[in-house]
Every structure is written in structure tokens, then in C-alpha cells.
Design a protein around this motif. Structure first.
Motif, mmCIF file in Angstrom:
data_model
loop_
_atom_site.group_PDB
_atom_site.id
_atom_site.type_symbol
_atom_site.label_atom_id
_atom_site.label_comp_id
_atom_site.label_asym_id
_atom_site.label_seq_id
_atom_site.Cartn_x
_atom_site.Cartn_y
_atom_site.Cartn_z
ATOM 1 N N LYS A 28 -10.209 0.766 -4.169
ATOM 2 C CA LYS A 28 -9.968 -0.639 -4.492
ATOM 3 C C LYS A 28 -8.491 -0.873 -4.749
ATOM 4 N N SER A 29 -7.849 0.087 -5.455
ATOM 5 C CA SER A 29 -6.463 -0.137 -5.843
ATOM 6 C C SER A 29 -5.533 -0.132 -4.625
ATOM 7 N N LYS A 30 -5.905 0.601 -3.595
ATOM 8 C CA LYS A 30 -5.049 0.632 -2.400
ATOM 9 C C LYS A 30 -5.435 -0.481 -1.428
ATOM 10 N N LYS A 31 -6.469 -1.204 -1.776
ATOM 11 C CA LYS A 31 -6.965 -2.341 -0.974
ATOM 12 C C LYS A 31 -7.257 -1.948 0.477
ATOM 13 N N ASN A 32 -7.742 -0.749 0.655
ATOM 14 C CA ASN A 32 -8.026 -0.312 2.037
ATOM 15 C C ASN A 32 -9.492 0.058 2.218
ATOM 16 N N ILE A 33 -10.371 -0.590 1.443
ATOM 17 C CA ILE A 33 -11.784 -0.257 1.584
ATOM 18 C C ILE A 33 -12.442 -1.065 2.707
ATOM 19 N N VAL A 34 -13.459 -0.446 3.276
ATOM 20 C CA VAL A 34 -14.305 -1.143 4.238
ATOM 21 C C VAL A 34 -15.690 -1.148 3.607
ATOM 22 N N HIS A 91 4.920 -7.339 -3.248
ATOM 23 C CA HIS A 91 3.605 -7.580 -3.856
ATOM 24 C C HIS A 91 2.656 -6.392 -3.816
ATOM 25 N N GLY A 92 3.169 -5.266 -3.382
ATOM 26 C CA GLY A 92 2.335 -4.055 -3.404
ATOM 27 C C GLY A 92 1.259 -4.084 -2.326
ATOM 28 N N TYR A 93 0.158 -3.372 -2.588
ATOM 29 C CA TYR A 93 -0.897 -3.259 -1.582
ATOM 30 C C TYR A 93 -1.529 -4.615 -1.281
ATOM 31 N N LEU A 94 -1.865 -4.829 -0.016
ATOM 32 C CA LEU A 94 -2.469 -6.093 0.405
ATOM 33 C C LEU A 94 -3.770 -5.813 1.146
ATOM 34 N N ILE A 95 -4.701 -6.766 1.052
ATOM 35 C CA ILE A 95 -5.931 -6.653 1.836
ATOM 36 C C ILE A 95 -5.583 -7.064 3.263
ATOM 37 N N PRO A 96 -5.816 -6.173 4.250
ATOM 38 C CA PRO A 96 -5.323 -6.412 5.611
ATOM 39 C C PRO A 96 -5.570 -7.817 6.168
ATOM 40 N N GLU A 97 -6.808 -8.283 6.218
ATOM 41 C CA GLU A 97 -7.032 -9.562 6.896
ATOM 42 C C GLU A 97 -6.718 -10.750 5.998
ATOM 43 N N VAL A 139 -13.042 9.595 3.048
ATOM 44 C CA VAL A 139 -12.967 8.560 4.072
ATOM 45 C C VAL A 139 -11.655 7.818 3.846
ATOM 46 N N CYS A 140 -10.796 7.846 4.855
ATOM 47 C CA CYS A 140 -9.440 7.320 4.683
ATOM 48 C C CYS A 140 -9.174 6.157 5.629
ATOM 49 N N LYS A 141 -8.202 5.386 5.258
ATOM 50 C CA LYS A 141 -7.791 4.266 6.114
ATOM 51 C C LYS A 141 -6.336 3.968 5.811
ATOM 52 N N GLU A 142 -5.654 3.362 6.772
ATOM 53 C CA GLU A 142 -4.241 3.066 6.507
ATOM 54 C C GLU A 142 -4.152 1.969 5.449
ATOM 55 N N THR A 143 -2.968 1.874 4.829
ATOM 56 C CA THR A 143 -2.769 0.890 3.770
ATOM 57 C C THR A 143 -1.729 -0.122 4.218
ATOM 58 N N TYR A 144 -1.852 -1.337 3.689
ATOM 59 C CA TYR A 144 -0.884 -2.402 3.967
ATOM 60 C C TYR A 144 -0.149 -2.702 2.671
ATOM 61 N N GLU A 154 4.549 -3.298 5.372
ATOM 62 C CA GLU A 154 4.623 -1.907 5.843
ATOM 63 C C GLU A 154 3.207 -1.384 5.978
ATOM 64 N N ILE A 155 2.931 -0.793 7.156
ATOM 65 C CA ILE A 155 1.623 -0.156 7.302
ATOM 66 C C ILE A 155 1.791 1.291 6.899
ATOM 67 N N GLY A 156 1.143 1.634 5.821
ATOM 68 C CA GLY A 156 1.368 2.949 5.211
ATOM 69 C C GLY A 156 0.448 4.002 5.770
ATOM 70 N N ARG A 157 0.603 5.206 5.237
ATOM 71 C CA ARG A 157 -0.163 6.313 5.763
ATOM 72 C C ARG A 157 -1.626 6.230 5.338
ATOM 73 N N LEU A 158 -2.425 7.110 5.911
ATOM 74 C CA LEU A 158 -3.844 7.138 5.608
ATOM 75 C C LEU A 158 -4.050 7.566 4.169
ATOM 76 N N GLU A 159 -4.878 6.824 3.473
ATOM 77 C CA GLU A 159 -5.193 7.193 2.105
ATOM 78 C C GLU A 159 -6.688 7.050 1.909
ATOM 79 N N LYS A 160 -7.201 7.787 0.942
ATOM 80 C CA LYS A 160 -8.611 7.660 0.590
ATOM 81 C C LYS A 160 -8.908 6.199 0.277
#
Ligand SMILES: [Zn+2]
Ligand SMILES: [Zn+2]
Ligand SMILES: [Zn+2]
Length: 852
Positions: A617-623, A586-592, A576-581, A608-614
Motif C-alpha cells: 500500500k505504501s508504495k502504491k503499486n498494488i493490484v 509527492h512521493g509514490y503515486l497510484i499509476p492510473e 509479487v512485485c510491480k514497478e513503482t511510480y 519517475e518509474i521506479g524499480r520493481l518492488e514488493k
């Protein structure tokens, strides 16, 4: 006023009723055909994540569908509950691993129940429960008796961060599978499961696993790594003994110009002790020890070595061969010694070039002649033997055979099949695991615990303080015991079993989780096993999936099972992937939370809105699934996940997609709620076109959804249902007053077909339609071939009023479509060449006139 769709209310209501009636309980009904669907059970890490949800949604569709198809379905759930994270949490948060684990289980069970999965919760167990690991300890003792468990000192993979040993399967490109640290090699006394005894069967049975993805089978075949060759002995000169090597290239034996030993090879010390070379060799070894394992394995590592001063005898030539120590030879592969043929092996070639060692060509390619003086790389392909005494002129393959035979006759070597697979080291120097049921007695040595003393319970009152050796070693109440053999003082084994042991047989225990007298109840196990459909991540291709196959064969040979393989079909779901911010600073950010208007809230830099990644937690792109359930309901989450991508592909999380799923369910809800009171069972004798169309669409959808579920194309099954729903809606809008039986039938079939995907709303609507039965007990609908046939019409095509062609089209074709098809007719295309179409007139069901 119309009541709106309130998923949370509906979902809670039905979950409660399903649970109360034990609707999903699996009962052994030995006459009914069974279907066992299983998702890889979770580690109770804290919360369910989207990857879990996807895995279980896929399984739940299959379980519900098979049940409606008439199978007796087993669909269990439990917890892979031992393991390091619990221990680490204990250390960092001061919570006991047991409390941490059981609290997480409670939390995650509640989350799973919120999703409405059709599990038989009565079969739930956690592997950290003594009622489970007791039987694992018994199986360990059974295996010990059979010689399938042994203890030896050997080089092992050591993760410096996890502070424990790792099996070869748990090392990925030289790094720990869990934490990614570089793995070190240590010499340790370890318990091993003799998986190599099953190497050939594990390999050859890959061909029988027709329901497995080819990719997984390929990974297993490579991992087992069978190679054919020869084991050859090289007698030492001026020292007793010999060097044994394994080679897949006995055809190159006449090209040996030196011998390479791993720095850890025990012979190295023997050969150099007291010799003039001793000092340089030891200096070299000390230096190589600082090189990481990872570096030494790398292809581009500089090949380095040092001469030991000793020689061995070439078995077929009157020739002394110098023995070197070389960094690229690894003790844990093969015998830790390599016959070096620089002309035909690239690593040996590089080594020979560096140290000016002779290069002797013994294989000539068919199209040119190799000259050692000018060679720039080793020639590793087959060819014709040269400089090889009696074997000159033979092609490589024939020469391999002839040389092996010759070596065997002279007793200098023998044919050998070698496997890359190593025995499975299962000792873990950690507390939170199943104790290994063995004691050490100063008099009797290793003594297995008598079976009637099982379980050896993991004491819970131990405090786990710091990383390092198992806390059991510092806990006398556990450690100190008496020897079962002589009654004297003895000590217990304080290592625990690798947690992969628990997951190697849990699927069998689900058949009989309440069995009190034995690990398995043969009757029930014979009925339910093997698993018909297993679902999980591909990351387990050579870990769990290989161990589970091995354990099944062991259980078979111990008499507990009758099957050879545990899983008939395997589905490896995508991520399950999602784009990364990402902020450049400061590296990865939690979108909202950490970025506003596409800017970093800490520094204001553009995000920068990055490509889709799994999702991680470390990529801060979890839902968070729970958040989604609270917002939209479980049915929407299930629908989105199943609709967004086929199960084996990666899925892109899309808020619009979730929103779209929710709206679809809302539309269903509104329409059926609105019209259900007026639906009736009366059928008119002569159907009009709309009724015919609805009837046909119903059967077409049954066929499509059934076939798609069979192939796991859930996404296209759902689109077919959406299309079907549009037809139903259209029918209702065009027939404001008539609600014939054909409509009721269409709606009921629609609800049934929808139910494996979104069971709560489907159950609610089913009852709303006046049914008192459970949807899951409803037989899956069958389509009628006759009903699928579309009525066809013959249509005349005119150009400027003259008949030019005829064509057959479906009776319900749209005006747009029929015009398109007319213009596509070959003859019409020809006649219209160079002309401009001004107007097309469609006289429904009769003719088309093109004005040009
Ligand atoms: Zn690690
Ligand atoms: Zn003893
Ligand atoms: Zn920033």
C-alpha cells in the motif's frame, strides 16, 4: 454465431456445483495414502492481496495434482484471527475487534471461493473462536504442569508503538517486526515458554529436514546459535560473591586486563553503593539509558564505560582485575558480564585504547609477532599461546580444552554449551488475544485455572478505547474472580497470549477441527500429520516456523502427537512485485489515478518509474485481485501467477502477461467448443505423419508436465501445455475434415493436464467433451515410453550435387532446422570455408543440396 469465453459465468457455475457436492471434502480413509498440503493461513486483515493469491494458487495446483495421482488429499483453510490490527481498527474506527475480524473473514472467504481453490471448507476455523483457544489454554496448563511454562521478571523487548512486549524472534535488527519502531528494553513480569529446553533438538533435527530450503535451515541454525565454551567465575574482592561469565575463548584467559558489566547488571549497584564512584557510575548509566538498544548493538557504536572502583580476582593469576561498566555489554545476552581481552577481541581493544587500559598479547599468530604497542586492531584468529603460564606453546584449540579441564579441576569454571536462543516470552499486554488461564491469589500466589473451568472466555462486551494495557485490566467482571485453591478473592491474568501461539499448532487441529473432547483426536492426527507440503513466505523463517517445530515437539512429549517435525517439505514462495511510480515532490503515486501521461496530477512534474518492488500500500503499486477476477476471471489470474515465474522466485506483475494468459484461455475455449461436436472415436489403421506427431506430442507433454509439477516448475509446465496446444491447433487446421481418435485423446489429455492450473475452464471443457465425471476424480495421465521415441531419418548432405556427409534427424524436422543442422556439420563447415552459400535445397526426407 460463436459463443465467447465468459469466465465469470463458467467459474460461478462450477464453484457452485463443486460446493454443492462437497467435491473437495477430505474424508479419513485410513487405507488410502494421504497427502496433506497446507498454505500458511491468513490473518483476516480485510482483503486478499496478490501475495495471498500466489501462495494459495501454488498450494491448489499441488492439491489437485496429488488428488489426481490417487492420494487422499487434505487441503484446509482457516484464519489466524487474533492480533493487533483488529484492536487498532477498533480504536480508530470504533468497531469491536470481533466484528472487524469476523466481517473480514466473511469478505475474504468469499474472495477465496471466487478463486476456485480446492479447500475442504468444512474444516475451516478462526483461532479467535473459544472452541479453538480453549484447547490452547489447556495446552498451556499441560505445559505448566511439565515445567515448560514459567513466569519471571526479566528484560523484555517493548514496542512503544504497539505498546506490547515482543519475543526476540519478533525483533528484526532492533526493530518491531510489525510496525518497524525501534524496540526498547523494559523490565516486566512475563510468561515464558521454555523453548530453550528443545534448543539442541531443534538444532540437530535441522539436518533431517531434507525438504526445506537450505536458507531457512541456515537462519534457524544461526538463530539457535550454539556455541561451545566455558563458564568461569571471578570472585569479587572486598565484596561477597562473584561474577560469572561465558566465553568461547577460554584460551585467552591469561590476556584479561579488565571486566565489563552491562549497565543493567544487578551487581553494578551493589559494587558502587556508597563508594566514591557511585555518582559517576550513575551519571554514566543515566546517559546510556538514553542510548537506544539499536545504537548500543551497532558495531560502530563508540565503546564507552566507567570504572566502578571495584575489583575481582583472576582465577588463574595472582592479579586484581578492575571492573568497568560498558555500554556495549547487553544484559539480555549471555550473563551480562564479559571478560575483557583487548588483544584478542575488537570491542575490548577499542575500549582499552580509549581508556588506556593494558593490552596483553597471549596468542601469537603463526607468521608474525604481535606487539601491544603497535597493534591497530585485535588479533582474533587462532594461534600459539604465549604469556599463559603452563599453557605456553599450545595451539588455541588444544589450549581451550586444556584450560577448561584445569578450571574444572580447580572448580573455578566448567565446560558449557551456550545457545543464542532465548525462552519465548508469550505475554502480550493487549486485549484481542487468548486469555492466559491463570489467577493471582494474595494468599496462594500463582494458581493455574482448573482444566474443567476452561475456556476462560475473552469477554466481548469490553470496549477497547485506547492503546495501552489490555482492556481486561479495567473490566472487573473478568478481572475479579475467586481463587480455585482457597476460595478467597483473586484476580485473573489480564495479559493475553502471543498470537504466534495459535499458529504454532493450527495445522494439527485441521486434522480434527470438530473434536469436542480434546485438543486433538489422536487417530485422525496420526493419519494426516505431518504436513507433506507447507507453503509460505520466508519472512517466517525464525518466527512461525521455529515456534511450530517447538510446539510439535511439546505436543509429542505431552502425548498428543507421534511426530517429531510438523512439515516434511517447505516451499517459500517469492514476492509479487510491480514497478513503482514516484513524483519527486509527492512521493509514490497510484499509476492510473495520480499520474496522467507520466506526469504528477498534483504538480505536473515528470513521474519517475521506479524499480520493481514488493506490492504494498505504501508504495502504491498494488493490484487488487478482485478487480482482476472481475475483469479477466479467476482462471486467468491463476494462470498468469503460475506462469510468470517459478514459485520460489519473485514475480513481476505484467498487464501484458495477464492479457496474454486471457487470450490463451480464449483460444482454447474457441477451438474445443468448435470441434467438440465433430470429434469421434474412430481410429484409422495406418496413421499418417501428422497423427504420429500428435500422438507423440501428447505423451511428451504428459511426461514434461508431470515432471515439472513434481519439481514445482509450474511455469515450464504451462509453457509445455501452450506448445502442445499449438500442435493441436495446427493438426485441426491441417485436417479440416478428419477428427480421428488420436485428436480426441490429445484434447482430453490436454484438458486434464491443464486442470490443476485453471480448474474452471478445464471442468467446463471436460463436460463439453461429453464427460459426466469430475476432473479432479480423473486419474492423472501416464505417458508411454514407447510413444516418446521420435522417428529418425538418415539425410544425405550434398555440396553442389556431390554427396559429402550424412546425418540423422528427427522425422518431423522443419526445413529451417534441417538446413541449420546441415550447415553445422563439421565436415560441411570445413568444405564451405571461404565459400559463399548461395542456395540450399531441401528434398524432404531425403537430401539437402548446398549450392556454393
Ligand atoms: Zn510495533
Ligand atoms: Zn488462594
Ligand atoms: Zn507531484
Amino acid at each position: 454465431m460463436q459463443e465467447s469465453y465468459k469466465p465469470q459465468k463458467i467459474e460461478q457455475k462450477w464453484q457452485g456445483r463443486w460446493e454443492k457436492t462437497k467435491l473437495y471434502k477430505a474424508r479419513e480413509n485410513y487405507k488410502q495414502p494421504k497427502y496433506y498440503v497446507l498454505e500458511m493461513f491468513p490473518y483476516p486483515s480485510g482483503r486478499i492481496h496478490m501475495g495471498h493469491v500466489r501462495n494459495y494458487c501454488i498450494g491448489d495446483v499441488i492439491a489437485r495434482y496429488k488428488k489426481m495421482q490417487g492420494f487422499n488429499v487434505l487441503h484446509p483453510m482457516g484464519w489466524d484471527a487474533f492480533g493487533l490490527p483488529a484492536e487498532n481498527a477498533a480504536i480508530s474506527q470504533g468497531i469491536h475487534p470481533a466484528k472487524w475480524t469476523y466481517d473480514n473473514i466473511d469478505y475474504m472467504r468469499r474472495q477465496l471461493k471466487q478463486l476456485g481453490f480446492s479447500y475442504d471448507w468444512d474444516r475451516e476455523f478462526a483461532t479467535c473462536d473459544p472452541d479453538y483457544y480453549k484447547w490452547e489454554q489447556l495446552l498451556f496448563l499441560d505445559m505448566f504442569e511439565k515445567g515448560l511454562v514459567y513466569r519471571k521478571k526479566s528484560p523484555v523487548n517493548w514496542c512503544p508503538d504497539c505498546k506490547t512486549v515482543l519475543a526476540n524472534e519478533q525483533v528484526e535488527e532492533g526493530r518491531c517486526w510489525r510496525c518497524g519502531s525501534e524496540v526498547e528494553i523494559k523490565q516486566l513480569e512475563q510468561w515464558f515458554f521454555k523453548i530453550t529446553a528443545y534448543a539442541e533438538e531443534l538444532l540437530s533435527y535441522c539436518d533431517r529436514l531434507k525438504g526445506w530450503p537450505e536458507k531457512v535451515l541456515m537462519m534457524q541454525r544461526n538463530w539457535i546459535g550454539k556455541s561451545k565454551g566455558a563458564e568461569i567465575k571471578f570472585p569479587l574482592i572486598d565484596h561477597p560473591g562473584e561474577i560469572t561469565i561465558f566465553t568461547t575463548r577460554p584460551d585467552t584467559i591469561y590476556g584479561i586486563t579488565f571486566m565489563s558489566l552491562a549497565p543493567e547488571h544487578p551487581l553494578v549497584q551493589k559494587l558502587t553503593k556508597g563508594s566514591p564512584q557511585e555518582k559517576v557510575v550513575n551519571q554514566f548509566i543515566d546517559r546510556i539509558k538514553k542510548q537506544s538498544h539499536l545504537e548500543r548493538m551497532a558495531e560502530d557504536v563508540e565503546k564507552e564505560g566507567v570504572f566502578t572502583g571495584a575489583y575481582c580476582q583472576h582465577p588463574l593469576l595472582d592479579k586484581k582485575i578492575p571492573i568497568y561498566v560498558a555500554n556495549f555489554v547487553l544484559i539480555e545476552y549471555g550473563t551480562g558480564a564479559v571478560m575483557a581481552v583487548p588483544a584478542h577481541d575488537q570491542r575490548d581493544f577499542e575500549f582499552a585504547k580509549k581508556y588506556n587500559l593494558p593490552i596483553k598479547v597471549v596468542i601469537q599468530p603463526p607468521d608474525r609477532t604481535l606487539d601491544p604497542e603497535t597493534m591497530e586492531a585485535a588479533y582474533t584468529e587462532p594461534g600459539i599461546l604465549t604469556n599463559s603460564g603452563p599453557f605456553d606453546g599450545l595451539p588455541s584449540e588444544a589450549a581451550k580444552e586444556a584450560i577448561i579441564q584445569y578450571l574444572e579441576e580447580k572448580e573455578l569454571g566448567k565446560r558449557k554449551i551456550s545457545y543464542r536462543l532465548r525462552d519465548w516470552g508469550i505475554s502480550r499486554q493487549r486485549y484481542w488475544g487468548a486469555p492466559i488461564p491463570v489467577v493471582y491469589c494474595p494468599k496462594c500466589g500463582i494458581v493455574p485455572v482448573p482444566k474443567e473451568e476452561l475456556p476462560i472466555i475473552l469477554p466481548l462486551e469490553v470496549s477497547v478505547k485506547e492503546k495501552g494495557a489490555s482492556a481486561l485490566a479495567d473490566y472487573p467482571a473478568f478481572l475479579e474472580t475467586t481463587c480455585p485453591k482457597c476460595g478467597g478473592k483473586a484476580q485473573r491474568e489480564t495479559d493475553t497470549m502471543d498470537t504466534f501461539v495459535e499458529s504454532s499448532w493450527y495445522f494439527a487441529r485441521y486434522a480434527c477441527p470438530d473434536e469436542k473432547k480434546a485438543p486433538l483426536d489422536k487417530k485422525r492426527v496420526d493419519y494426516w500429520l505431518p504436513v507433506d507440503q507447507y507453503i509460505g513466505g520466508i519472512e517466517h523463517a525464525v518466527l512461525h516456523l521455529l515456534y511450530a517445530r517447538f510446539f510439535t515437539k511439546v505436543l509429542r512429549d505431552l502425548g498428543w502427537l507421534k511426530i517429531d517435525e510438523p512439515f516434511i517439505n517447505l516451499l517459500t514462495q517469492g514476492m509479487v512485485c510491480k514497478e513503482t511510480y514516484r513524483c519527486p515532490e509527492h512521493g509514490y503515486l497510484i499509476p492510473e489515478e495520480e499520474c496522467k501521461h507520466r506526469r504528477c496530477i498534483y504538480c505536473g512534474k515528470k513521474v519517475e518509474i521506479g524499480r520493481l518492488e514488493k506490492m504494498s500500500k505504501s508504495k502504491k503499486n498494488i493490484v487488487d485481485p478482485e478487480k482482476m477476477i472481475n475483469q479477466y476471471g479467476a482462471d486467468t489470474v491463476r494462470l498468469f501467477i503460475l506462469f510468470a515465474a517459478p514459485p520460489d522466485r519473485d514475480l513481476e506483475w505484467s498487464p501484458q502477461g495477464v492479457e496474454g494468459g486471457y487470450r490463451f484461455l480464449q483460444r482454447i475455449w474457441r477451438l474445443i467448443k468448435e470441434i467438440s461436436p465433430s470429434l469421434n472415436n474412430k481410429q484409422r489403421k495406418n496413421w499418417d505423419e501428422k497423427e504420429k506427431l500428435l500422438y507423440r506430442k501428447t505423451h511428451q507433454t504428459i511426461k514434461k508436465v508431470t515432471e515439472d509439477i513434481e519439481r514445482f516448475h509450474f511455469n515450464t509446465a504451462i509453457s509445455a501445455l501452450m506448445e502442445f496446444f499449438n500442435v493441436i491447433t495446427h493438426f485441426v487446421q491441417k485436417n479440416e475434415t478428419t477428427r480421428p481418435l488420436v485428436l480426441k485423446d490429445a484434447i482430453e489429455k490436454f484438458v486434464i493436464l491443464l486442470s490443476p492450473f485453471v480448474p474452471h475452464i478445464a471442468e467446463e471443457l471436460w463436460h463439453l467433451l461429453g464427460h459426466k465425471t469430475w476432473l479432479i476424480e480423473q486419474p492423472w495421465p501416464k505417458w508411454e515410453e514407447e510413444a516418446l521415441k521420435e522417428e529418425r531419418l538418415l539425410v544425405i548432405i550434398q555440396i553442389n550435387g556431390k554427396v559429402r556427409a550424412r546425418m540423422e534427424v528427427p522425422a518431423e524436422i522443419s526445413a529451417e532446422e534441417v538446413k541449420k543442422q546441415a550447415l553445422n556439420q563439421e565436415r560441411i563447415k570445413q568444405l564451405l570455408t571461404g565459400k559463399e552459400v548461395k542456395k540450399i535445397v531441401w528434398v524432404p526426407k531425403k537430401l539437402i543440396n548446398i549450392v556454393a
